[in-house]
Scaffold this motif. Sequence first.
Motif, PDB file in Angstrom:
ATOM      1  N   GLU A 181       0.833  -1.203   0.000  1.00  0.00           N
ATOM      2  CA  GLU A 181       0.000   0.000   0.000  1.00  0.00           C
ATOM      3  C   GLU A 181       0.871   1.258   0.000  1.00  0.00           C
ATOM      4  O   GLU A 181       0.567   2.224  -0.688  1.00  0.00           O
ATOM      5  CB  GLU A 181      -0.923   0.016   1.217  1.00  0.00           C
ATOM      6  CG  GLU A 181      -2.036  -1.017   1.166  1.00  0.00           C
ATOM      7  CD  GLU A 181      -2.855  -1.050   2.440  1.00  0.00           C
ATOM      8  OE1 GLU A 181      -2.653  -0.206   3.338  1.00  0.00           O
ATOM      9  OE2 GLU A 181      -3.716  -1.943   2.551  1.00  0.00           O
ATOM     10  N   LYS A 235       2.305   1.722  -3.424  1.00  0.00           N
ATOM     11  CA  LYS A 235       1.267   2.209  -4.331  1.00  0.00           C
ATOM     12  C   LYS A 235       1.039   3.701  -4.143  1.00  0.00           C
ATOM     13  O   LYS A 235       0.972   4.466  -5.114  1.00  0.00           O
ATOM     14  CB  LYS A 235      -0.036   1.434  -4.107  1.00  0.00           C
ATOM     15  CG  LYS A 235      -1.156   1.824  -5.036  1.00  0.00           C
ATOM     16  CD  LYS A 235      -2.426   1.053  -4.730  1.00  0.00           C
ATOM     17  CE  LYS A 235      -3.553   1.573  -5.606  1.00  0.00           C
ATOM     18  NZ  LYS A 235      -4.856   1.067  -5.200  1.00  0.00           N
ATOM     19  N   MET A 236       0.942   4.130  -2.889  1.00  0.00           N
ATOM     20  CA  MET A 236       0.747   5.560  -2.604  1.00  0.00           C
ATOM     21  C   MET A 236       1.909   6.386  -3.149  1.00  0.00           C
ATOM     22  O   MET A 236       1.705   7.436  -3.765  1.00  0.00           O
ATOM     23  CB  MET A 236       0.638   5.791  -1.091  1.00  0.00           C
ATOM     24  CG  MET A 236      -0.653   5.342  -0.471  1.00  0.00           C
ATOM     25  SD  MET A 236      -0.656   5.562   1.331  1.00  0.00           S
ATOM     26  CE  MET A 236      -0.781   7.348   1.450  1.00  0.00           C
ATOM     27  N   ILE A 254       4.080   5.595  -5.560  1.00  0.00           N
ATOM     28  CA  ILE A 254       4.119   5.563  -7.028  1.00  0.00           C
ATOM     29  C   ILE A 254       3.088   6.523  -7.614  1.00  0.00           C
ATOM     30  O   ILE A 254       3.374   7.253  -8.565  1.00  0.00           O
ATOM     31  CB  ILE A 254       3.912   4.119  -7.546  1.00  0.00           C
ATOM     32  CG1 ILE A 254       5.163   3.287  -7.229  1.00  0.00           C
ATOM     33  CG2 ILE A 254       3.598   4.097  -9.032  1.00  0.00           C
ATOM     34  CD1 ILE A 254       4.998   1.799  -7.460  1.00  0.00           C
ATOM     35  N   GLU A 255       1.888   6.546  -7.020  1.00  0.00           N
ATOM     36  CA  GLU A 255       0.847   7.462  -7.495  1.00  0.00           C
ATOM     37  C   GLU A 255       1.273   8.920  -7.328  1.00  0.00           C
ATOM     38  O   GLU A 255       1.084   9.745  -8.221  1.00  0.00           O
ATOM     39  CB  GLU A 255      -0.473   7.212  -6.755  1.00  0.00           C
ATOM     40  CG  GLU A 255      -1.162   5.927  -7.141  1.00  0.00           C
ATOM     41  CD  GLU A 255      -2.362   5.603  -6.260  1.00  0.00           C
ATOM     42  OE1 GLU A 255      -2.689   6.393  -5.338  1.00  0.00           O
ATOM     43  OE2 GLU A 255      -2.971   4.541  -6.492  1.00  0.00           O
ATOM     44  N   ARG A 256       1.864   9.216  -6.190  1.00  0.00           N
ATOM     45  CA  ARG A 256       2.317  10.597  -5.935  1.00  0.00           C
ATOM     46  C   ARG A 256       3.443  10.984  -6.889  1.00  0.00           C
ATOM     47  O   ARG A 256       3.458  12.088  -7.430  1.00  0.00           O
ATOM     48  CB  ARG A 256       2.759  10.739  -4.486  1.00  0.00           C
ATOM     49  CG  ARG A 256       3.157  12.164  -4.138  1.00  0.00           C
ATOM     50  CD  ARG A 256       3.346  12.300  -2.650  1.00  0.00           C
ATOM     51  NE  ARG A 256       3.908  13.573  -2.290  1.00  0.00           N
ATOM     52  CZ  ARG A 256       3.197  14.667  -2.050  1.00  0.00           C
ATOM     53  NH1 ARG A 256       1.890  14.635  -2.128  1.00  0.00           N
ATOM     54  NH2 ARG A 256       3.797  15.802  -1.731  1.00  0.00           N
ATOM     55  N   ALA A 276       3.990   9.777  -9.833  1.00  0.00           N
ATOM     56  CA  ALA A 276       3.425   9.917 -11.178  1.00  0.00           C
ATOM     57  C   ALA A 276       2.769  11.289 -11.349  1.00  0.00           C
ATOM     58  O   ALA A 276       2.918  11.924 -12.401  1.00  0.00           O
ATOM     59  CB  ALA A 276       2.406   8.805 -11.433  1.00  0.00           C
ATOM     60  N   LYS A 277       2.064  11.753 -10.313  1.00  0.00           N
ATOM     61  CA  LYS A 277       1.455  13.095 -10.381  1.00  0.00           C
ATOM     62  C   LYS A 277       2.520  14.176 -10.500  1.00  0.00           C
ATOM     63  O   LYS A 277       2.369  15.124 -11.263  1.00  0.00           O
ATOM     64  CB  LYS A 277       0.591  13.356  -9.139  1.00  0.00           C
ATOM     65  CG  LYS A 277      -0.765  12.716  -9.222  1.00  0.00           C
ATOM     66  CD  LYS A 277      -1.795  13.124  -8.201  1.00  0.00           C
ATOM     67  CE  LYS A 277      -1.385  13.731  -6.919  1.00  0.00           C
ATOM     68  NZ  LYS A 277      -2.490  13.850  -5.939  1.00  0.00           N
TER      69      LYS A 277
END
Length: 151
Positions: free
Chosen positions: A87, A90-91, A93-95, A97-98
Amino acid sequence: FSIFMGIRCSMAPSLARLLLACLAVSRVVAAPAEGTPSSPSGEREPLKIGKLRELMLSSYCPTHADLTPCKTHLFLKEMRKTKTLEEKKKMLIERQAKMKAMPPDERKKMTSETKAAFKAMYAAYCSTASPPPGRNNAVCEHKMLNRLYSV
C-alpha cells in the motif's frame, strides 16, 4: 618500520603500511559521515532537524492545509498509517506519477512556493509577538533551521 608502536616488529615495510592504512580506514568508517554531524545528545543532525520541522508542521498545518508543505505533511502522515508495504509503495508511485506529470514550469513554481511557505511557517512559529501554544523553542533556536527559513 622496525619498531611499530613501541613493539619490535619484523614485518616488511609494505605490510606495516597496509596495517596503518587499514587502521586509518577503520577510523573513518566508524566516524560519523562528514556533513551529518551529531548533536550533543548523539542524535544525527538530519534526524533532529526532521523532528523539529515535524513540530513546526504539526502546529502550523491544521490551519493552513492548502499549502504545499502541509499537503506533503498530510501525505506522509497518511503513509505512516498505512499498514502494508504494498500500500505504501502504491501511494508513493501514485504521488510520483502526479509530480512527473506536472510541466517543468509548474514544478519550478511549486518549489518556490514551498520555500516561501516554509519561511512564512517558520516566521509564524517563531514569532515573539504571538507564539503558537506549546511552541518548542528548540525549533527557533536551531541554527540550520534559522538559516534555511529566516526571511
